[in-house]
Design a protein around this motif. Structure first.
Motif, PDB file in Angstrom:
ATOM      1  N   PRO A  53       0.524  -1.098   0.108  1.00  0.00           N
ATOM      2  CA  PRO A  53      -0.020   0.235  -0.175  1.00  0.00           C
ATOM      3  C   PRO A  53       1.084   1.471  -0.116  1.00  0.00           C
ATOM      4  O   PRO A  53       1.873   1.100   0.452  1.00  0.00           O
ATOM      5  N   GLY A  54       0.575   2.258  -0.268  1.00  0.00           N
ATOM      6  CA  GLY A  54       0.667   2.923  -0.944  1.00  0.00           C
ATOM      7  C   GLY A  54       2.207   3.488  -1.823  1.00  0.00           C
ATOM      8  O   GLY A  54       2.569   4.299  -2.348  1.00  0.00           O
ATOM      9  N   THR A  55       2.222   2.718  -2.905  1.00  0.00           N
ATOM     10  CA  THR A  55       3.252   2.212  -3.732  1.00  0.00           C
ATOM     11  C   THR A  55       2.533   3.141  -5.143  1.00  0.00           C
ATOM     12  O   THR A  55       1.324   3.074  -5.191  1.00  0.00           O
ATOM     13  N   VAL A 141      -1.080   6.483  -6.986  1.00  0.00           N
ATOM     14  CA  VAL A 141      -0.635   5.627  -5.935  1.00  0.00           C
ATOM     15  C   VAL A 141      -1.483   5.104  -4.995  1.00  0.00           C
ATOM     16  O   VAL A 141      -2.801   5.611  -5.260  1.00  0.00           O
ATOM     17  N   SER A 142      -1.849   4.021  -4.724  1.00  0.00           N
ATOM     18  CA  SER A 142      -2.466   3.329  -3.951  1.00  0.00           C
ATOM     19  C   SER A 142      -2.928   3.752  -2.789  1.00  0.00           C
ATOM     20  O   SER A 142      -1.468   4.943  -2.553  1.00  0.00           O
ATOM     21  N   ASP A 143      -3.247   3.145  -2.136  1.00  0.00           N
ATOM     22  CA  ASP A 143      -3.775   3.651  -0.857  1.00  0.00           C
ATOM     23  C   ASP A 143      -3.560   3.120   0.447  1.00  0.00           C
ATOM     24  O   ASP A 143      -2.955   1.826   0.810  1.00  0.00           O
ATOM     25  N   SER A 144      -2.418   4.135   1.085  1.00  0.00           N
ATOM     26  CA  SER A 144      -1.815   3.616   2.041  1.00  0.00           C
ATOM     27  C   SER A 144      -2.015   3.281   3.146  1.00  0.00           C
ATOM     28  O   SER A 144      -1.354   2.182   4.040  1.00  0.00           O
ATOM     29  N   PRO A 182      -1.499  -5.558   1.991  1.00  0.00           N
ATOM     30  CA  PRO A 182      -0.756  -4.717   3.555  1.00  0.00           C
ATOM     31  C   PRO A 182       0.053  -5.667   4.200  1.00  0.00           C
ATOM     32  O   PRO A 182       1.657  -4.794   4.702  1.00  0.00           O
ATOM     33  N   GLY A 186       6.665  -3.300   1.744  1.00  0.00           N
ATOM     34  CA  GLY A 186       6.907  -1.809   0.741  1.00  0.00           C
ATOM     35  C   GLY A 186       8.071  -2.046   1.174  1.00  0.00           C
ATOM     36  O   GLY A 186       9.104  -1.233   0.064  1.00  0.00           O
TER      37      GLY A 186
END
Length: 208
Positions: A53-55, A141-144, A182, A186
């Motif tokens: 997530p966040g990527t 951006v994906s949701d972190s 998730p 990362g």
């Protein structure tokens, strides 16, 4: 060629901007039922098909491939839909690649809503082109804060290819999927052939 003078140039964009999003009941749009022809592919260029997530997710819009290169290409138009459950829609961007940023091309892009992004690219010199064409890149951006695995694909609501006189070219459309997991921290895996890691001692803490 909005003004009907036989030339596609910047003067034609005025009518498009003034009427964008309007509908005319006497015309019917491309229904995306074409299943054969020139390959049109949204290729995942994020680096992996499963990410944290966040990527930042990136996709190249490629027309033609090594087996069936496009011939007679003059322009393309699209409407893409996004599932907002896995991404931050405000971060979505359309970026045109070289040489399609030159004055030989007219470019249009517009984020219609949090779920839809439209775009178009057309030459303005009445000369077509051929080959394997990577005309644009899309990034979001994906949701972190995701708590479960989500799949993300740019879905095509509309796509068209045209030649120099406006005839539509037959095509087949496909799009890669990226999974946001998730469970991934990362930390990216390093390619053993091209990457390297340096390890240093920290004497005061007896650690490396």
């Amino acid at each position: 060629d909005c003004d009907g003078n036989g030339v596609t140039d910047f003067n034609d964009t005025l009518a498009i901007f003034q009427n964008y999003g309007q509908q005319h009941s006497a015309r019917y749009g491309n229904t995306m039922n074409v299943q054969s022809g020139i390959p049109v592919h949204l290729i995942n260029t994020t680096g992996n098909d499963t990410v944290a997530p966040g990527t930042l997710l990136t996709f190249d819009l490629v027309i033609g491939d090594i087996n069936i290169p496009v011939t007679g290409f003059y322009g393309a138009g699209w409407k893409f839909r996004m599932d907002t459950a896995a991404i931050l829609p405000v971060t979505f961007q359309t970026m045109f690649n070289l040489p399609y940023t030159s004055s030989t091309y007219l470019r249009l892009k517009k984020n219609i809503s949090a779920q839809q992004a439209d775009g178009a690219l057309v030459r303005n010199d009445q000369q077509d082109t051929s080959g394997i064409l990577t005309i644009a890149q899309f990034g979001v951006v994906s949701d972190s804060m995701l708590a479960t695995i989500n799949a993300f694909t740019l879905q095509s609501l509309f796509f068209t290819l045209i030649d120099t006189i406006g005839n539509e070219l037959a095509f087949s459309f496909s799009a890669d999927t990226v999974y946001i997991d998730p469970a991934i921290s990362g930390v990216q895996q390093i390619d053993s052939k091209t990457g390297s890691v340096s390890v240093f001692p920290v004497p005061c803490s007896d650690q490396l």
